[in-house]
Design a protein around this motif. Structure first.
Motif, PDB file in Angstrom:
ATOM      1  N   LYS A  40       0.837  -1.213   0.000  1.00 23.51           N
ATOM      2  CA  LYS A  40       0.000   0.000   0.000  1.00 23.51           C
ATOM      3  C   LYS A  40       0.866   1.255   0.000  1.00 23.51           C
ATOM      4  CE  LYS A  40      -4.200  -1.362   2.488  1.00 23.51           C
ATOM      5  NZ  LYS A  40      -3.896  -2.142   3.695  1.00 23.51           N
ATOM      6  N   SER A  41       1.934   1.205   0.808  1.00 20.69           N
ATOM      7  CA  SER A  41       2.834   2.362   0.863  1.00 20.69           C
ATOM      8  C   SER A  41       3.559   2.535  -0.463  1.00 20.69           C
ATOM      9  CB  SER A  41       3.866   2.188   1.980  1.00 20.69           C
ATOM     10  OG  SER A  41       3.216   1.989   3.203  1.00 20.69           O
ATOM     11  N   PHE A  56       2.487   1.701  -3.435  1.00 23.07           N
ATOM     12  CA  PHE A  56       1.569   2.279  -4.418  1.00 23.07           C
ATOM     13  C   PHE A  56       1.351   3.767  -4.145  1.00 23.07           C
ATOM     14  CE2 PHE A  56      -2.870   3.400  -5.643  1.00 23.07           C
ATOM     15  CZ  PHE A  56      -2.633   3.492  -7.001  1.00 23.07           C
ATOM     16  N   TYR A  57       1.231   4.101  -2.871  1.00 20.24           N
ATOM     17  CA  TYR A  57       1.020   5.517  -2.523  1.00 20.24           C
ATOM     18  C   TYR A  57       2.157   6.371  -3.085  1.00 20.24           C
ATOM     19  CZ  TYR A  57      -0.493   9.473   0.400  1.00 20.24           C
ATOM     20  OH  TYR A  57      -0.936  10.688   0.855  1.00 20.24           O
ATOM     21  N   LEU A  58       3.383   5.920  -2.871  1.00 21.62           N
ATOM     22  CA  LEU A  58       4.538   6.686  -3.358  1.00 21.62           C
ATOM     23  C   LEU A  58       4.577   6.704  -4.892  1.00 21.62           C
ATOM     24  CD1 LEU A  58       7.230   5.500  -0.782  1.00 21.62           C
ATOM     25  CD2 LEU A  58       6.088   7.721  -0.871  1.00 21.62           C
ATOM     26  N   LYS A  59       4.285   5.551  -5.498  1.00 27.86           N
ATOM     27  CA  LYS A  59       4.305   5.501  -6.963  1.00 27.86           C
ATOM     28  C   LYS A  59       3.236   6.417  -7.553  1.00 27.86           C
ATOM     29  CE  LYS A  59       5.169   1.602  -9.168  1.00 27.86           C
ATOM     30  NZ  LYS A  59       5.089   0.168  -9.543  1.00 27.86           N
ATOM     31  N   SER A  60       2.114   6.511  -6.874  1.00 30.23           N
ATOM     32  CA  SER A  60       1.034   7.363  -7.386  1.00 30.23           C
ATOM     33  C   SER A  60       1.422   8.837  -7.312  1.00 30.23           C
ATOM     34  CB  SER A  60      -0.250   7.128  -6.599  1.00 30.23           C
ATOM     35  OG  SER A  60      -0.190   7.777  -5.349  1.00 30.23           O
ATOM     36  N   ARG A  61       2.542   9.130  -6.621  1.00 29.69           N
ATOM     37  CA  ARG A  61       3.055  10.502  -6.587  1.00 29.69           C
ATOM     38  C   ARG A  61       4.188  10.693  -7.599  1.00 29.69           C
ATOM     39  NH1 ARG A  61      -1.559  10.415  -4.725  1.00 29.69           N
ATOM     40  NH2 ARG A  61      -2.026  11.506  -2.804  1.00 29.69           N
ATOM     41  N   GLY A  62       4.446   9.659  -8.390  1.00 24.86           N
ATOM     42  CA  GLY A  62       5.439   9.792  -9.443  1.00 24.86           C
ATOM     43  C   GLY A  62       6.788   9.176  -9.092  1.00 24.86           C
ATOM     44  N   ILE A  63       6.882   8.621  -7.895  1.00 25.32           N
ATOM     45  CA  ILE A  63       8.158   8.058  -7.447  1.00 25.32           C
ATOM     46  C   ILE A  63       8.298   6.639  -8.006  1.00 25.32           C
ATOM     47  CG2 ILE A  63       9.431   7.348  -5.372  1.00 25.32           C
ATOM     48  CD1 ILE A  63       7.964   9.724  -3.951  1.00 25.32           C
ATOM     49  N   ASP A 107       9.340   2.704  -8.732  1.00 20.40           N
ATOM     50  CA  ASP A 107       9.281   1.519  -7.890  1.00 20.40           C
ATOM     51  C   ASP A 107      10.560   1.389  -7.055  1.00 20.40           C
ATOM     52  OD1 ASP A 107       7.494  -0.789  -7.501  1.00 20.40           O
ATOM     53  OD2 ASP A 107       9.302  -1.924  -8.050  1.00 20.40           O
TER      54      ASP A 107
END
Ligand SMILES: Nc1ncnc2c1ncn2[C@@H]1O[C@H](COP(=O)(O)OP(=O)(O)OP(=O)(O)O)[C@@H](O)[C@H]1O
Ligand SMILES: [Mg+2]
Lengths: 251, 426
Positions: free
Chosen positions: B370-371, B373-380, B382
């Motif tokens: 979950k964490s 995905f949260y970071l990836k959804s901000r453009g960061i 994998d």
């Protein structure tokens, strides 16, 4: 900007979205309403690129390209932003560190230089003021120990920092007190622009008094079953969803 | 040549020291006698169950000899003592810039404080390597901090493993006077050619009332090195000791940190960070003996394992019957970055007093999807999301490091360039 056609999505082999159509153009604000469990968050997640959501049929096009080809981070870099219904707590990573990493990832993706420390601080202070968030929250771990309302406010701060082209706000109004609702709405309205589109998922007509949508859709049983203008939200508030269910059966 | 797996071979290899005082030679021969019964530990010993020493034991070792440093160390403006294969190398050291007693054990055997303190912190129940250390060690460092002396800057001691297929036994002693304060950073490294070297290093810390000692052990040996270590502490009343045990390298590394809370109001903080990869095996044993009332202990160990690496954490807390009003906490969190990595943890609480507060917790887990995905959804990406979350996991321990340069070094090690310029933001 976003064209969704006949979208079918399964989560762990369970079909959730069953033939959803939606078109969002630049500059528009769309509100999506619908009963619990109807698939609103599923739609937001599948657009944001979450793992485990399988598109079994149909298509999602974003800026003329097939969105399903992109990883979640690539979608974000292309300008998609999801404000989570349940923002995740990340102990040990400060808001600042995450946002700086995010901004720099996006810049790198577009072949730009990293943001300077000074510019970053200036930007984050300005945006924190926009959502009336105290500076001390910026140094705190992402969402850790934040109240429900503070988490939602933090989502809007992140959105303001990342300046997306397409923002999906999944129940950002839930759990906000009246003052916070105004602040968050102001934050969202400040970002409205002719080249930016927004999709608001909400249960409450009240939000739409502050952020006036161009279109209102009702999502039920995995499909958009009715679309209209903002008066549809008022009608729903008055009559509930039973009315829509009836409509759907009749149709 | 010593065949490590044969007890007799160690006994035959031993000799008394020509120039050593009688008290030391007695401790050495007694220890050898003890070793004769103990032998080297094996998987059948409960305390070594999860640590297979086959690779260490199958090597034949020469005893390391005194030799000059042949590796280049980074420049320093501070105080640094260099120990090469168990012997202090004064030529390579810079210790004249500080007004404390710091030097080579073999030069200080006539010192009455050294004689009084030597060997007093070691547990009654030892394992074979401890006995071997006492029996064999010729040299190591001695640091004596005079009462009331407060040292602002840290003292660095660099242990260099240099000669291949050798074994070194090193014995160190820190004597902290009443109301004194000091910080000691031990760094264990291998020479550039990555020798197969077995180092067996014990540091004793003896405190007087109200002494404060911050002790860092940064073990960053090469992946052909074997390391057995121990940090043993005696606490007088209101003495505060912080032990930072940072294990980054080695093929097999075992470290014991034990402390005896002997005076009321004493406090021990034990911090640990293990970063393992490849075929590394890191085994940490801690023991806190609450022997008198009103003492506190705070233990926080974190482990990050990648590839096929393994770790063991055994944390024993003993609260004696008289040690009322004890406050003891122990946390051990393990992060597995690969499905082949394995962490074993064994908290062990033995409480004989009735008015105490003891808590402990152990977790083994992976990064939260979950964490990520949260970071990836901000453009960061994998990869960066993994790095950021791994750093977040380690950071709770890194934050406890008081020496800024070490904090930066550890941040860099785990987060690479990702967080450069962010150190004050996280
Ligand atoms: N990971 C999952 N595993 C199993 N079922 C899931 C999963 N995610 C969603 N679902 C199911 O999919 C359906 C739609 O869920 P979704 O979260 O999209 O609803 P929603 O419209 O956002 O509801 P709410 O208004 O309560 O937020 C629900 O029945 C839910 O239980
Ligand atoms: Mg939802």
């Amino acid at each position: 900007m976003l064209v969704i056609k006949n979208l079918h999505v399964s989560v762990f082999d369970t079909p959730i979205l069953k033939g959803l159509d939606l078109e969002v153009k630049a500059g528009e604000v769309h509100a999506i309403m619908g009963p619990n469990g109807s698939g609103k968050s599923t739609l937001s997640n599948v657009i944001a690129g979450r793992d485990g959501y399988e598109v079994t049929e149909g298509s999602i096009e974003y800026m003329g390209n097939d969105l399903t080809e992109l990883e979640a981070d690539e979608r974000a870099c292309e300008g998609i932003f999801l404000a989570f219904q349940y923002p995740v707590e990340i102990p040990g990573v400060s808001n600042m560190a995450m946002l700086k990493a995010a901004i720099n990832s996006k810049r790198k993706y577009h072949g730009e230089d990293e943001i300077s420390a000074g510019d970053f601080l200036k930007l984050i202070r300005e945006k924190a003021d926009l959502v009336e968030m105290k500076q001390e929250f910026l140094k705190r771990s992402v969402n850790e120990g934040f109240s429900g309302g503070e988490k939602k406010r933090n989502e809007i701060l992140q959105m303001a920092m990342l300046e997306p082209k397409l923002a999906l706000l999944d129940e950002t109004d839930s759990g906000l007190d009246i003052d916070a609702l105004k602040v968050v709405s102001q934050g969202v309205n400040a970002l409205r622009s002719p080249d930016r589109a927004m999709v608001l998922v909400t249960h409450y007509q009240r939000l739409l008094d502050y952020i006036v949508p161009d279109f209102v859709h009702v999502l039920a049983n995995g499909r958009i079953v009715k679309s209209g203008d903002k008066s549809l939200a008022l009608e729903l508030e008055e009559k509930g969803y039973g009315w829509i269910d009836g409509l759907q059966k009749a149709g | 040549m010593i065949a490590a797996d044969q007890t007799q071979s160690w006994i035959d290899g031993h000799s008394v020291l020509a120039n050593a005082p009688a008290w030391l030679n007695k401790q050495r021969t007694d220890a050898l006698t003890q070793f004769e019964t103990l032998g080297l530990p094996g998987v059948r010993d409960e305390q070594w169950r999860y640590t297979n020493l086959r690779a260490l034991k199958s090597t034949a070792y020469q005893l390391a000899e005194r030799s000059a440093l042949n590796t280049e160390l980074p420049a320093t403006n501070g105080t640094r003592l260099v120990i090469v294969d168990g012997y202090v190398d004064l030529e390579a050291s810079s210790i004249d810039n500080i007004d404390v007693t710091l030097g080579s054990l073999s030069d200080m055997l006539g010192n009455t404080e050294v004689q009084a303190a030597f060997g007093t912190t070691l547990p009654v129940k030892q394992h074979g390597f401890m006995s071997l250390n006492t029996a064999y060690a010729d040299d190591g460092y001695v640091l004596i901090i005079a009462p009331k002396l407060v040292l602002k800057d840290h003292i660095e001691v660099v242990f260099v493993n240099q000669a291949s297929e050798t074994v070194s036994h090193t014995r160190n002693l820190i004597i902290a006077g009443a109301h004194s304060q000091c910080t000691v950073v031990e760094r264990h490294i291998s020479a550039a050619d990555n020798p197969t070297h077995l180092s067996n290093v014990i540091t004793e810390i003896v405190t007087a009332d109200n002494a404060h000692v911050d002790h860092y052990k940064i073990q960053q040996l090469g992946d052909a090195a074997f390391h057995i270590g121990g940090v043993f502490v005696n606490h007088a009343s209101h003495a505060h000791v912080k032990s930072h045990n940072i294990a980054l390298g080695g093929r097999i590394a075992r470290n014991d940190v034990h402390c005896n809370l002997l005076g009321q109001g004493a406090h021990i903080e034990m911090n640990g960070l293990v970063v393992g990869s490849g075929a590394q095996h890191v085994d940490n044993h801690t023991q806190v003996n609450h022997l008198v009332p009103h003492c506190t202990s705070d233990e926080f160990y974190k482990t990050i394992l990648d590839d096929q690496s393994r770790s063991v954490f055994r944390g024993r807390i003993v609260v004696a019957q008289d040690a009322q009003q004890t406050n003891a906490d122990q946390q051990n969190n393990n992060l597995l970055l690969s499905p082949q990595a394995e962490a074993d943890c064994k908290p062990q609480l033995e409480i004989y007093a009735d008015d105490v507060k003891c808590s402990h917790g152990a977790t083994v887990g992976q990064l939260d999807p979950k964490s990520i995905f949260y970071l990836k959804s901000r453009g960061i990406s994998d990869e960066q999301a993994h790095t950021l979350l791994t750093f977040a996991f380690a950071n709770e321990v890194i934050e406890r490091v008081q020496v800024e340069s070490i904090r930066t070094e550890l941040t860099q090690l785990i987060a690479g360039e990702l967080l450069s310029g962010l150190a004050d933001l996280v």
